[in-house]
Design a protein around this motif. Structure first.
Motif, PDB file in Angstrom:
ATOM      1  N   MET A   1     -50.719 -21.455  26.737  1.00  0.00           N
ATOM      2  CA  MET A   1     -52.067 -20.917  26.811  1.00  0.00           C
ATOM      3  C   MET A   1     -52.902 -21.596  25.737  1.00  0.00           C
ATOM      4  O   MET A   1     -52.388 -22.051  24.723  1.00  0.00           O
ATOM      5  N   ASP A   2     -54.208 -21.647  25.976  1.00  0.00           N
ATOM      6  CA  ASP A   2     -55.127 -22.277  25.030  1.00  0.00           C
ATOM      7  C   ASP A   2     -55.905 -21.214  24.276  1.00  0.00           C
ATOM      8  O   ASP A   2     -56.504 -20.317  24.877  1.00  0.00           O
ATOM      9  N   ILE A   4     -59.004 -21.056  21.504  1.00  0.00           N
ATOM     10  CA  ILE A   4     -60.055 -21.830  20.848  1.00  0.00           C
ATOM     11  C   ILE A   4     -60.462 -21.056  19.607  1.00  0.00           C
ATOM     12  O   ILE A   4     -61.142 -20.030  19.685  1.00  0.00           O
ATOM     13  N   ARG A   9     -59.381 -26.298  19.866  1.00  0.00           N
ATOM     14  CA  ARG A   9     -58.491 -25.827  20.920  1.00  0.00           C
ATOM     15  C   ARG A   9     -57.042 -26.018  20.475  1.00  0.00           C
ATOM     16  O   ARG A   9     -56.635 -27.100  20.075  1.00  0.00           O
ATOM     17  N   HIS A  10     -56.277 -24.940  20.557  1.00  0.00           N
ATOM     18  CA  HIS A  10     -54.854 -24.951  20.219  1.00  0.00           C
ATOM     19  C   HIS A  10     -54.075 -24.555  21.464  1.00  0.00           C
ATOM     20  O   HIS A  10     -54.317 -23.487  22.030  1.00  0.00           O
ATOM     21  N   THR A  11     -53.149 -25.380  21.890  1.00  0.00           N
ATOM     22  CA  THR A  11     -52.258 -25.014  22.977  1.00  0.00           C
ATOM     23  C   THR A  11     -51.019 -24.410  22.339  1.00  0.00           C
ATOM     24  O   THR A  11     -50.336 -25.073  21.543  1.00  0.00           O
ATOM     25  N   VAL A  12     -50.762 -23.143  22.661  1.00  0.00           N
ATOM     26  CA  VAL A  12     -49.676 -22.407  22.025  1.00  0.00           C
ATOM     27  C   VAL A  12     -48.770 -21.790  23.078  1.00  0.00           C
ATOM     28  O   VAL A  12     -49.218 -21.425  24.158  1.00  0.00           O
ATOM     29  N   ALA A  13     -47.506 -21.694  22.744  1.00  0.00           N
ATOM     30  CA  ALA A  13     -46.534 -21.031  23.608  1.00  0.00           C
ATOM     31  C   ALA A  13     -46.198 -19.701  22.948  1.00  0.00           C
ATOM     32  O   ALA A  13     -45.356 -19.635  22.052  1.00  0.00           O
ATOM     33  N   GLU A  27     -49.125 -18.332  13.590  1.00  0.00           N
ATOM     34  CA  GLU A  27     -49.024 -19.559  14.385  1.00  0.00           C
ATOM     35  C   GLU A  27     -50.020 -20.620  13.934  1.00  0.00           C
ATOM     36  O   GLU A  27     -49.698 -21.801  13.915  1.00  0.00           O
ATOM     37  N   GLU A  62     -53.309 -13.136  25.318  1.00  0.00           N
ATOM     38  CA  GLU A  62     -53.604 -13.461  26.714  1.00  0.00           C
ATOM     39  C   GLU A  62     -55.036 -13.063  27.093  1.00  0.00           C
ATOM     40  O   GLU A  62     -55.700 -13.756  27.860  1.00  0.00           O
ATOM     41  N   ALA A  65     -57.566 -15.849  25.748  1.00  0.00           N
ATOM     42  CA  ALA A  65     -57.289 -17.268  25.997  1.00  0.00           C
ATOM     43  C   ALA A  65     -58.533 -17.927  26.587  1.00  0.00           C
ATOM     44  O   ALA A  65     -59.169 -17.393  27.488  1.00  0.00           O
ATOM     45  N   GLY A  66     -58.902 -19.056  26.025  1.00  0.00           N
ATOM     46  CA  GLY A  66     -60.046 -19.813  26.508  1.00  0.00           C
ATOM     47  C   GLY A  66     -61.397 -19.344  26.000  1.00  0.00           C
ATOM     48  O   GLY A  66     -62.410 -19.988  26.250  1.00  0.00           O
TER      49      GLY A  66
END
Length: 148
Positions: A1-2, A4, A9-13, A27, A62, A65-66
């Motif tokens: 998920m991204d 911001i 922008r950070h893509t994190v799991a 994180e 969640e 996100a975005g």
């Protein structure tokens, strides 16, 4: 998920239900947002999501996100946030300082929505707790920040 955060922008799991607070602190390493109660009661964890004050300790990652998430680390890049910080300094609001990042975020959110709030609007929006009792200084700083 991204996520911001502060314009990056950070893509994190991460688990979808993880509180935003822990994503920001653990994180991303942005520790200006504080953990207070974990129940959205104290406001120490307040951040802005699309300009609106949000208690990050109960906000699942969640759900944001975005969206544009702003933490205390970047509040000075916003004209209203910079004005709030300057007023906080001028009125020497912080004592221990623990709650102040959340206080500044709540104040910035209010002033972004209502440029010159009434005393009642300030009281209704500024519900974060301060163990040091700096509420009078917060109110004075809010009045100054609202004057521009």
């Amino acid at each position: 998920m991204d996520l911001i955060v502060n314009g990056v922008r950070h893509t994190v799991a991460l688990e979808a239900e993880m509180p935003l607070l822990w994503a920001i602190r653990d994180e991303l390493g942005l520790t200006g947002t504080k953990y207070g109660c974990g129940l959205a009661q104290c406001g120490a964890c307040t951040v802005l999501v699309d300009g609106i004050a949000v208690r990050s300790c109960i906000t699942p990652v969640e759900s944001v996100a975005g969206q544009q998430i702003t933490t205390i680390e970047a509040i000075g890049e916003d004209a209203v946030g910079r004005r709030v910080v300057e007023a906080w300094v001028a009125h020497q609001v912080p004592q221990c300082g623990y709650c102040q990042s959340g206080q500044v975020m709540a104040a910035t959110s209010l002033l972004k929505q209502i440029a010159q709030p009434s005393e009642a609007e300030v009281a209704a929006a500024m519900t974060n707790l301060c163990r040091c009792g700096t509420y009078n200084a917060i109110a004075a700083a809010m009045r100054q920040a609202a004057q521009g």
